[in-house]
Design a protein around this motif. Sequence first.
Motif, short mmCIF file in Angstrom:
data_model
loop_
_atom_site.label_atom_id
_atom_site.label_comp_id
_atom_site.label_asym_id
_atom_site.label_seq_id
_atom_site.Cartn_x
_atom_site.Cartn_y
_atom_site.Cartn_z
N GLN A 37 2.37 -11.94 11.69
CA GLN A 37 3.61 -11.63 12.40
C GLN A 37 3.50 -10.31 13.15
N GLU A 38 2.30 -9.74 13.10
CA GLU A 38 2.05 -8.45 13.73
C GLU A 38 3.01 -7.38 13.27
N ILE A 39 3.22 -7.34 11.98
CA ILE A 39 4.08 -6.31 11.39
C ILE A 39 3.20 -5.15 10.97
N GLU A 40 3.58 -3.96 11.35
CA GLU A 40 2.77 -2.80 10.99
C GLU A 40 3.08 -2.36 9.57
N LEU A 41 2.05 -2.19 8.75
CA LEU A 41 2.29 -1.87 7.35
C LEU A 41 2.25 -0.37 7.09
N ALA A 42 3.00 0.01 6.06
CA ALA A 42 3.02 1.43 5.68
C ALA A 42 2.02 1.67 4.57
N GLU A 43 1.73 2.95 4.35
CA GLU A 43 0.79 3.32 3.28
C GLU A 43 1.54 3.41 1.95
N PRO A 44 1.13 2.62 0.95
CA PRO A 44 1.87 2.69 -0.32
C PRO A 44 1.46 3.92 -1.13
N ALA A 45 2.44 4.48 -1.85
CA ALA A 45 2.13 5.58 -2.75
C ALA A 45 2.54 5.16 -4.16
N ALA A 46 2.04 5.89 -5.15
CA ALA A 46 2.39 5.63 -6.55
C ALA A 46 2.35 4.16 -6.90
N PHE A 47 1.22 3.54 -6.56
CA PHE A 47 1.09 2.11 -6.82
C PHE A 47 0.89 1.82 -8.31
N ASP A 48 1.60 0.80 -8.78
CA ASP A 48 1.43 0.43 -10.19
C ASP A 48 1.39 -1.09 -10.30
N ASN A 49 0.43 -1.58 -11.07
CA ASN A 49 0.22 -3.01 -11.19
C ASN A 49 0.48 -3.43 -12.63
N VAL A 50 1.43 -4.36 -12.85
CA VAL A 50 1.66 -4.87 -14.19
C VAL A 50 1.06 -6.27 -14.24
N ALA A 51 -0.08 -6.41 -14.92
CA ALA A 51 -0.83 -7.67 -14.89
C ALA A 51 0.04 -8.85 -15.28
N GLY A 52 -0.04 -9.91 -14.49
CA GLY A 52 0.69 -11.14 -14.80
C GLY A 52 2.16 -11.06 -14.50
N LYS A 53 2.63 -9.92 -13.96
CA LYS A 53 4.07 -9.78 -13.71
C LYS A 53 4.37 -9.34 -12.28
N GLY A 54 3.74 -8.30 -11.84
CA GLY A 54 4.03 -7.86 -10.50
C GLY A 54 3.54 -6.45 -10.21
N ILE A 55 4.06 -5.90 -9.10
CA ILE A 55 3.63 -4.56 -8.70
C ILE A 55 4.83 -3.72 -8.29
N GLN A 56 4.59 -2.44 -8.28
CA GLN A 56 5.63 -1.50 -7.87
C GLN A 56 4.93 -0.41 -7.04
N ALA A 57 5.58 0.02 -5.94
CA ALA A 57 4.98 1.08 -5.13
C ALA A 57 6.07 1.85 -4.38
N GLU A 58 5.73 3.05 -3.94
CA GLU A 58 6.65 3.85 -3.11
C GLU A 58 6.32 3.57 -1.65
N ILE A 59 7.29 3.06 -0.91
CA ILE A 59 7.09 2.86 0.52
C ILE A 59 8.17 3.64 1.25
N ASP A 60 7.72 4.54 2.13
CA ASP A 60 8.66 5.37 2.87
C ASP A 60 9.69 6.01 1.93
N GLY A 61 9.21 6.45 0.76
CA GLY A 61 10.09 7.15 -0.17
C GLY A 61 11.01 6.26 -0.99
N ARG A 62 10.90 4.93 -0.80
CA ARG A 62 11.74 4.04 -1.62
C ARG A 62 10.89 3.25 -2.59
N SER A 63 11.46 2.95 -3.77
CA SER A 63 10.72 2.14 -4.74
C SER A 63 10.82 0.69 -4.35
N VAL A 64 9.65 0.06 -4.19
CA VAL A 64 9.61 -1.36 -3.85
C VAL A 64 8.97 -2.13 -5.01
N TYR A 65 9.61 -3.23 -5.39
CA TYR A 65 9.09 -4.06 -6.48
C TYR A 65 8.79 -5.45 -5.94
N VAL A 66 7.63 -5.98 -6.29
CA VAL A 66 7.33 -7.38 -5.97
C VAL A 66 6.82 -8.02 -7.26
#
Length: 760
Positions: A507-536
């Motif tokens: 989709q030609e979307i420009e991605l940001a650089e993630p900070a404070a990345f955390d991976n919970v195996a089998g469940k998901g991930i969490q990261a700081e994007i543009d100063g906000r906490s994002v959960y997937v």
Amino acid sequence: MSNDHSNIERTDLSLSGMSCTTCASTIADSLEDVDGVQDASVNFATERADVSHDSDVPVEELIEAVEAAGYGVRDELLNDEMEGEEELQEMRRMAIRAWIVTSPIVLLMVFMWTPLEVLTGFQIDVAMFVFATIVVFYYGRTTHASAIRGIQNGTFNMDSLISIGTLVAWVTGVMVFVTPIENYAGVGAMIMASHNVGTYLEHRAKGRASSAIEGLMSMQAETAAVQRDGEEIELPIEDVEIGDVMVVRPGEKVPLDGTVIEGRSSVDESMVTGESDPATKEEGDEVIGATVNQSGMIKVRAEKVGDDTFLSQVVELVEEAQGTKVPIQAFTDRVTNYFVPTVLILAALSFVLWFLFPDGMGAVAGIGAPYLPWVDLALDPLTLGIFAAVAVLVISCPCALGLATPTALMAGTGKAAENGILFRDGEAIQTMKDLDVVVLDKTGTITEGNHSVTDVVVGDHPSVSADGGHLEDPGLTEREVVRLAASAERGSEHPIGQAIIEYAEDQEIELAEPAAFDNVAGKGIQAEIDGRSVYVGNTKFFDEVGIPLAYEDELQALEQEGKTTVLVGIEDENVGVISTADTIKEESHDAIQALHDRGLETWMITGDNERTARAIAETVDIDPSRVMAGVLPQDKIDKVSELQEEGYNVAMVGDGINDAPALKQANIGVAIGTGTDIAIQSSDVSLVRGSLDALVDSFTLSERIFSKIKQNLFWAFIYNAVAIPIAFFGLLHPVIAVAAMITSSISVITNSTRLGNIEL
Ligand code: ADP
Ligand code: MG
């Protein structure tokens, strides 16, 4: 013995001079007596020793140990194959010449039995003595030497039986000059000459049984067209170095493993994977050495050379498997160790009984005597005793018994390897037939493991406030949700993450650089994007983090279609759902059906959610009640144990890397679609081809190999069990005995070789 296990080395020796399985255990014992040797296993059929030892043990010491036991080590550098071929030719010469000298003996025997008085009895005995002595001693020299070595080591081998049998027979040819006794010296010569033929045929057939593996090695290309300094030069593949660029034209073999850096072509990989459809290869794809390039020209960067190539690894693995034991064999090994001494006692006993109680023995023999022209009960007891004892010695060779398992294992594992199925050892083959349950990992095993995004659900959704009233929800745009999720996934290697990133890139979307990345195996991930906490992640993950779910209906609908869903959260709000789908492999449905037809129960295990897992299970005909969903990677091992505790024998099939502990826990771990070392290390069966029909083939093969082993063992045993009593009572002619013995060995070997003809 040193306790320092960090420096264990393995040495592989090519052996000569073994005549039977007992020789193999003699050599193994002698090697294990060497200081610093941990373990030595010797395979009679492949004529190889595999020795684990401290690295400071010099090879010379190992060779000395083999020689001290009375056997030889072939010089690998002198080309093992050629030396083996020479040995074989020498055996052939010995067999033919022994028979040339034996043929006048056959004539003399005819004279003895016919009323024609061409020669006097004395002349016959003298002539018989001369020819028989040459055959028994000169052409039997290797047999006697091996028997003497055995006795020096305190073990008896099959050569001891032949040696003693022929010597006893020969002695009658000397005794005729002093006492009235039948002359069996000629019989002794015939036994020896036949034995030489037998040894030759056996060696030749053993070579054939192992030819599958030679076939694998011979598939390698001999030269490669390599680009160096802008020029293309033809090099022997041993001289190609990692990083060299190889030019592969249509119709040529890919010389070594590597990555395509230019061009596009279809490559026939059937020789390593057993998969008959050619694979399309383009820039970035990996190609395997020895596969055949079909349509276009490709340039391949060499990445593996020498012993590291895929083909070398396969050959090594197969050779290792061929050297291992099958549990059913343990019994035979015990038997063969006691067999020869027991036979010696039986032969002596038969002689003594005939000599002391000729009437009693004669009465038993009388039952069969009228039907057997070679039995003459009117002869003197001494003669009858010798006749019976020699027959017992000759008929008892346990060789067929010793060949039963290794030859079937050799032919079978070779055939399997040609079809991209690698059995780790003989035990795996035997265990396969006892399995009740096959647990299949969903992602990458039943499905391709390539996720791609199918739906993005965002915004425009009435969030519900705590007091039940509707909040005005402007919602984020789809692009923004995808951007945040994809940016967060940049730290993850999970296929779902990759799918989301790919989608964003499309989709030609420009991605940001993630900070404070955390991976919970089998469940998901969490990261700081543009100063906000994002959960997937999945619902379990959101429950844990404490974000309320906002898209339950959509979630349910998507999952029922078999799609994998992940939630996207920002700070404490669930702002969207992204679903991905993973294509089910074409062959999965039919292969699972074939497993059911074999009486196996199939289960599916996955970290994915229950609804998606069930939807996929249904498509491939796995009973939805046998779906284990939402299982964390580290919990897969417990699920396997639970099934085992219920009394099931469990096979676990997975992609090998994160499933490794579960693969180890299962009775049989099957790594699918991978040739990586870790996968092979933790699995009992490796399927090079990534489709489940290879799993079905592995069941077919293991079943056929195992039943072949049982067949072989049965025929080898039954033959001894029936023939020994017949010989004991003087009803078996020693020459028939030697012929039967050879037939038995050869039939076991050819029976094994037939494994190569299995249609898969
Ligand atoms: P599988 O059995 O399919 O290999 P995993 O244990 O790898 O499952 O993952 C289980 C579930 O955890 C996935 O279906 C997904 O919902 C969630 N998950 C794991 N890693 C991620 C990630 N990087 N991004 C989003 N979701 C993830
Ligand atoms: Mg997985």
